[in-house]
Design a protein around this motif. Structure first.
Motif, PDB file in Angstrom:
ATOM      1  N   UNK A  71       2.069  13.249  -3.641  1.00 46.29           N
ATOM      2  CA  UNK A  71       2.919  12.096  -3.367  1.00 46.29           C
ATOM      3  C   UNK A  71       4.142  12.510  -2.534  1.00 46.29           C
ATOM      4  N   UNK A  72       4.947  11.578  -2.059  1.00 43.88           N
ATOM      5  CA  UNK A  72       4.971  10.139  -2.370  1.00 43.88           C
ATOM      6  C   UNK A  72       4.033   9.297  -1.500  1.00 43.88           C
ATOM      7  N   UNK A  73       3.432   9.891  -0.467  1.00 41.93           N
ATOM      8  CA  UNK A  73       2.611   9.089   0.443  1.00 41.93           C
ATOM      9  C   UNK A  73       1.137   9.176   0.053  1.00 41.93           C
ATOM     10  N   UNK A  74       0.475   8.038   0.146  1.00 44.02           N
ATOM     11  CA  UNK A  74      -0.966   7.968  -0.074  1.00 44.02           C
ATOM     12  C   UNK A  74      -1.614   7.816   1.307  1.00 44.02           C
ATOM     13  N   UNK A  75      -2.719   8.480   1.555  1.00 49.09           N
ATOM     14  CA  UNK A  75      -3.303   8.495   2.905  1.00 49.09           C
ATOM     15  C   UNK A  75      -4.511   7.572   3.015  1.00 49.09           C
ATOM     16  N   UNK A  76      -4.531   6.816   4.096  1.00 50.67           N
ATOM     17  CA  UNK A  76      -5.611   5.859   4.355  1.00 50.67           C
ATOM     18  C   UNK A  76      -6.004   5.961   5.827  1.00 50.67           C
ATOM     19  N   UNK A  77      -7.096   5.290   6.167  1.00 54.96           N
ATOM     20  CA  UNK A  77      -7.549   5.249   7.555  1.00 54.96           C
ATOM     21  C   UNK A  77      -7.523   3.802   8.033  1.00 54.96           C
ATOM     22  N   UNK A  78      -6.991   3.574   9.231  1.00 51.89           N
ATOM     23  CA  UNK A  78      -7.019   2.228   9.818  1.00 51.89           C
ATOM     24  C   UNK A  78      -8.471   1.842  10.107  1.00 51.89           C
ATOM     25  N   UNK A  79      -8.809   0.595   9.812  1.00 46.50           N
ATOM     26  CA  UNK A  79     -10.170   0.111  10.025  1.00 46.50           C
ATOM     27  C   UNK A  79     -10.138  -1.164  10.859  1.00 46.50           C
ATOM     28  N   UNK A  80     -10.872  -1.162  11.980  1.00 43.76           N
ATOM     29  CA  UNK A  80     -10.937  -2.376  12.796  1.00 43.76           C
ATOM     30  C   UNK A  80     -10.907  -2.056  14.275  1.00 43.76           C
ATOM     31  N   UNK A  81     -11.278  -3.045  15.071  1.00 41.80           N
ATOM     32  CA  UNK A  81     -11.479  -2.829  16.510  1.00 41.80           C
ATOM     33  C   UNK A  81     -10.202  -2.936  17.317  1.00 41.80           C
TER      34      UNK A  81
END
Length: 202
Positions: A71-81
């Motif tokens: 933490x403190x950041x949670x990691x994600x991936x952008x999804x979409x065109x």
């Protein structure tokens, strides 16, 4: 920690020739990359202590051992065109898991402070949507308590009509505006800004 609020931080993976391309036309790819990394570090510093859960959305791949510690950041991936669909999906994900307020910011704004983020969450107590207008006709922050899909569709992202068209979509709801700030896209955005002097010296 307020776990009903989430901050979505949209970033680009810092790769030579892939970031701040309009700025790079004037100062070159290497300096543009240095400036983008500087802006990422600034965004991490400003958001690290915000009273909310924080999710970093990477443009291409999630990186290990970078400035976004977990933490403190949670990691994600952008999804979409395109950018609109990517933001819409991030908001949709946030509301689907129970967040009551969600705010998205980019990572190319030196003038943003912790107070802007705090104020944005606070304004959602009495408004449906909060927007931080950018000087170039876009916005640097967008927050809401439920999804308004239309604001992410049929926009010319990166142009000076984005804010105007977004406000038109939201004319039936209560929208709060933060102060206007200047994000960093082109040379004129940084040439007279003291924070960027060190990058512009010969």
């Amino acid at each position: 920690m307020n776990n009903k609020n989430t901050l979505l931080i949209f970033t680009r993976n810092p790769k030579l020739g892939k970031v701040k391309t309009r700025l790079a036309k004037t100062i070159g790819d290497k300096k543009a990359l240095e400036i983008y990394i500087f802006l990422l570090e600034h965004t991490a510093k400003v958001t690290r202590n915000s009273d909310c859960e924080k999710k970093v959305y990477y443009s291409e791949e999630m990186a290990e051992n970078d400035i976004w510690e977990t933490p403190p950041f949670d990691k994600k991936l952008q999804m979409g065109s395109d950018l609109g669909i990517r933001m819409m999906n991030a908001f949709k994900d946030s509301f689907s898991v129970g967040y009551e307020k969600a705010i998205v910011i980019g990572s190319d704004l030196y003038d943003i402070t912790e107070k802007h983020i705090e104020e944005a969450f606070s304004k959602l107590d009495t408004n449906d949507v909060v927007i931080g207008p950018a000087q170039d006709g876009g916005y640097y922050l967008l927050g809401m308590k439920k999804l308004y899909p239309e604001i992410f569709q049929q926009k010319k992202w990166g142009t000076n009509t984005v804010l105007r068209d977004t406000l038109e979509d939201l004319k039936t709801v209560d929208v709060a505006l933060l102060e206007e700030l200047n994000d960093v896209d082109v040379y004129d955005d940084i040439k007279d800004h003291a924070a960027f002097e060190k990058f512009l010296k010969k």
